[in-house]
Write a protein that holds these residues in place. Sequence first.
Motif, PDB file in Angstrom:
ATOM      1  N   ALA A   1       0.827  -1.219   0.000  1.00  0.00           N
ATOM      2  CA  ALA A   1       0.000   0.000   0.000  1.00  0.00           C
ATOM      3  C   ALA A   1       0.859   1.267   0.000  1.00  0.00           C
ATOM      4  O   ALA A   1       0.513   2.267  -0.644  1.00  0.00           O
ATOM      5  CB  ALA A   1      -0.940   0.001   1.204  1.00  0.00           C
ATOM      6  N   GLY A   2       1.982   1.250   0.713  1.00  0.00           N
ATOM      7  CA  GLY A   2       2.820   2.442   0.787  1.00  0.00           C
ATOM      8  C   GLY A   2       3.536   2.782  -0.501  1.00  0.00           C
ATOM      9  O   GLY A   2       4.081   3.877  -0.652  1.00  0.00           O
ATOM     10  N   LEU A   3       3.550   1.859  -1.474  1.00  0.00           N
ATOM     11  CA  LEU A   3       4.225   2.098  -2.740  1.00  0.00           C
ATOM     12  C   LEU A   3       3.338   2.811  -3.749  1.00  0.00           C
ATOM     13  O   LEU A   3       3.843   3.301  -4.767  1.00  0.00           O
ATOM     14  CB  LEU A   3       4.704   0.757  -3.339  1.00  0.00           C
ATOM     15  N   PHE A   4       2.057   2.884  -3.492  1.00  0.00           N
ATOM     16  CA  PHE A   4       1.112   3.481  -4.422  1.00  0.00           C
ATOM     17  C   PHE A   4       0.712   4.873  -3.956  1.00  0.00           C
ATOM     18  O   PHE A   4       0.908   5.234  -2.786  1.00  0.00           O
ATOM     19  CB  PHE A   4      -0.134   2.592  -4.548  1.00  0.00           C
ATOM     20  N   PRO A   5       0.172   5.711  -4.857  1.00  0.00           N
ATOM     21  CA  PRO A   5      -0.312   7.033  -4.445  1.00  0.00           C
ATOM     22  C   PRO A   5      -1.349   6.923  -3.343  1.00  0.00           C
ATOM     23  O   PRO A   5      -2.126   5.955  -3.290  1.00  0.00           O
ATOM     24  CB  PRO A   5      -0.915   7.612  -5.731  1.00  0.00           C
ATOM     25  N   SER A   6      -1.361   7.879  -2.467  1.00  0.00           N
ATOM     26  CA  SER A   6      -2.294   7.838  -1.341  1.00  0.00           C
ATOM     27  C   SER A   6      -3.742   7.889  -1.802  1.00  0.00           C
ATOM     28  O   SER A   6      -4.633   7.402  -1.100  1.00  0.00           O
ATOM     29  CB  SER A   6      -2.006   9.014  -0.396  1.00  0.00           C
ATOM     30  N   ALA A   7      -3.986   8.461  -2.993  1.00  0.00           N
ATOM     31  CA  ALA A   7      -5.356   8.538  -3.505  1.00  0.00           C
ATOM     32  C   ALA A   7      -5.844   7.214  -4.057  1.00  0.00           C
ATOM     33  O   ALA A   7      -7.046   7.048  -4.296  1.00  0.00           O
ATOM     34  CB  ALA A   7      -5.450   9.617  -4.591  1.00  0.00           C
ATOM     35  N   ALA A   8      -4.939   6.263  -4.284  1.00  0.00           N
ATOM     36  CA  ALA A   8      -5.324   4.954  -4.798  1.00  0.00           C
ATOM     37  C   ALA A   8      -5.673   4.019  -3.650  1.00  0.00           C
ATOM     38  O   ALA A   8      -5.000   4.002  -2.618  1.00  0.00           O
ATOM     39  CB  ALA A   8      -4.199   4.365  -5.632  1.00  0.00           C
ATOM     40  N   GLN A   9      -6.718   3.253  -3.802  1.00  0.00           N
ATOM     41  CA  GLN A   9      -7.139   2.286  -2.793  1.00  0.00           C
ATOM     42  C   GLN A   9      -6.474   0.943  -3.080  1.00  0.00           C
ATOM     43  O   GLN A   9      -6.615   0.394  -4.165  1.00  0.00           O
ATOM     44  CB  GLN A   9      -8.662   2.125  -2.819  1.00  0.00           C
ATOM     45  N   VAL A  10      -5.718   0.430  -2.124  1.00  0.00           N
ATOM     46  CA  VAL A  10      -5.024  -0.846  -2.279  1.00  0.00           C
ATOM     47  C   VAL A  10      -5.712  -1.869  -1.384  1.00  0.00           C
ATOM     48  O   VAL A  10      -5.818  -1.676  -0.162  1.00  0.00           O
ATOM     49  CB  VAL A  10      -3.538  -0.727  -1.906  1.00  0.00           C
ATOM     50  N   THR A  11      -6.197  -2.936  -1.983  1.00  0.00           N
ATOM     51  CA  THR A  11      -6.948  -3.940  -1.247  1.00  0.00           C
ATOM     52  C   THR A  11      -6.652  -5.308  -1.835  1.00  0.00           C
ATOM     53  O   THR A  11      -5.784  -5.462  -2.703  1.00  0.00           O
ATOM     54  CB  THR A  11      -8.456  -3.630  -1.314  1.00  0.00           C
ATOM     55  N   PHE A  12      -7.372  -6.324  -1.373  1.00  0.00           N
ATOM     56  CA  PHE A  12      -7.194  -7.676  -1.904  1.00  0.00           C
ATOM     57  C   PHE A  12      -7.802  -7.769  -3.305  1.00  0.00           C
ATOM     58  O   PHE A  12      -8.679  -6.985  -3.681  1.00  0.00           O
ATOM     59  CB  PHE A  12      -7.846  -8.705  -0.975  1.00  0.00           C
ATOM     60  N   GLN A  13      -7.310  -8.721  -4.077  1.00  0.00           N
ATOM     61  CA  GLN A  13      -7.767  -8.855  -5.460  1.00  0.00           C
ATOM     62  C   GLN A  13      -9.270  -9.110  -5.542  1.00  0.00           C
ATOM     63  O   GLN A  13      -9.940  -8.581  -6.432  1.00  0.00           O
ATOM     64  CB  GLN A  13      -7.004  -9.990  -6.150  1.00  0.00           C
ATOM     65  N   GLU A  14      -9.803  -9.885  -4.606  1.00  0.00           N
ATOM     66  CA  GLU A  14     -11.235 -10.193  -4.635  1.00  0.00           C
ATOM     67  C   GLU A  14     -12.085  -8.940  -4.481  1.00  0.00           C
ATOM     68  O   GLU A  14     -13.139  -8.811  -5.120  1.00  0.00           O
ATOM     69  CB  GLU A  14     -11.582 -11.201  -3.526  1.00  0.00           C
ATOM     70  N   GLU A  15     -11.632  -8.018  -3.657  1.00  0.00           N
ATOM     71  CA  GLU A  15     -12.382  -6.783  -3.437  1.00  0.00           C
ATOM     72  C   GLU A  15     -12.143  -5.764  -4.544  1.00  0.00           C
ATOM     73  O   GLU A  15     -13.024  -4.941  -4.837  1.00  0.00           O
ATOM     74  CB  GLU A  15     -11.994  -6.182  -2.085  1.00  0.00           C
ATOM     75  N   ALA A  16     -10.967  -5.819  -5.181  1.00  0.00           N
ATOM     76  CA  ALA A  16     -10.612  -4.813  -6.183  1.00  0.00           C
ATOM     77  C   ALA A  16     -11.386  -4.974  -7.479  1.00  0.00           C
ATOM     78  O   ALA A  16     -11.579  -4.003  -8.212  1.00  0.00           O
ATOM     79  CB  ALA A  16      -9.114  -4.865  -6.472  1.00  0.00           C
ATOM     80  N   VAL A  17     -11.834  -6.176  -7.792  1.00  0.00           N
ATOM     81  CA  VAL A  17     -12.483  -6.413  -9.084  1.00  0.00           C
ATOM     82  C   VAL A  17     -13.996  -6.238  -9.010  1.00  0.00           C
ATOM     83  O   VAL A  17     -14.689  -6.458 -10.011  1.00  0.00           O
ATOM     84  CB  VAL A  17     -12.155  -7.832  -9.594  1.00  0.00           C
TER      85      VAL A  17
END
Length: 399
Positions: free
Chosen positions: A61-77
């Motif tokens: 999560a810390g590698l991506f922009p703060s405005a991007a939501q980083v979650t598990f693949q199941e939730e992201a799709v």
Amino acid sequence: MDKPLISCHLVDSDGSLAETPSEVPKVGILGSGDFARSLATRLVGSGFSVVVGSRNPKRTAGLFPSAAQVTFQEEAVGSPEVIFVAMFREHYSTLCGLSDQLAGKILVDVSNPTEEEHARHHESNAEYLASLFPACTVVKAFNVISAWTLQSGPRDGNRQVPICSDQPEAKRTVLELAQAMGFTPVDMGSLASAREVEAMPLRLLPGWKVPALLALGLFVFFYTYNFIRDVLQPYLQEGKNKFYQLPVSVVNTTLPCVAYVLLSLVYLPGVVAAALQLRRGTKYRRFPDWLGHWLQHRKQIGLLSFFCAALHALYSFCLPLRRSHRYELVNLAVKQVLTNKSHLWIEEEVWRMEIYLSLGVLALGTLSLLAVTSLPSIANSLNWREFSFVQVRPFLIDL
């Protein structure tokens, strides 16, 4: 970069800003590598809502922009309609458990095979992804764009994004997305073209092979001629050893010959094409293949001409630095003393050298102008009349 590059705006293809629609479009990304991070940064900066699917969201999560939501693949799709698959081909099968959630989605394949993988597999990565997820629409895009380009924004030649898919609606959606990110989409047709699109990053300067071989052939020809005339002939006829001239002097004599011929070959096909059209009485018939290829390679031939001319200028500056040149000056001074000449001045040779140097600098300057205006960033800022004026008049001066 943990903040969006441009907030609340979309980036048009010409680099200008456009207002974001009231409902911010959401885009999904499956993967957490360098390309996925750069893609998320660019999407956020272009005004999109980004959700990233990772197998270990806490660690990445810390590698991506703060405005991007980083979650598990199941939730992201779940909510995005467009999902970028930013992972290697061998990891596609790990997504099979998400087949039900991915049904009806647009999957954008951004992967690139290695040369060995491209030769081994008969189907493209995008076609393989489509076979694993028949309920999804697969679009091949963004594989020719580097992670650096995504972060820094499109620049000149790397603005183009080839896109192909079997579904026109999905392809149009990705085309509009590429435009919003500041790139220039190029419709490559159906997904069957994906193999050709994936081969693009594997090619090493495909448009330069023929011009480079042409320049090399001309260099070998003129170098051989100058070697026979300036080195071998004096050695055989007079016994003078001038083989020391091979590394610098003979090369310097050869380079302007190659530059001159290459520059002539840049404009000669245009004359041939015009004569052919006049002979046929129409401009709507296709040129022969050899002439078409010749016309397409004019830019590369012109740049190689400029390269040879620039090398000639550098070699010319190095001529007085040679040890042999210093010995020649000493020998000339000794001869002048022995012949009791206090003043050695040949007016004709002085004027010839002065004019030669002056015209050489002017020719190199005008050739530099031709080379610079052939660059996309400069050529795009000129209208057709300005471009033709700059390309034709300096050419006549150079010749």
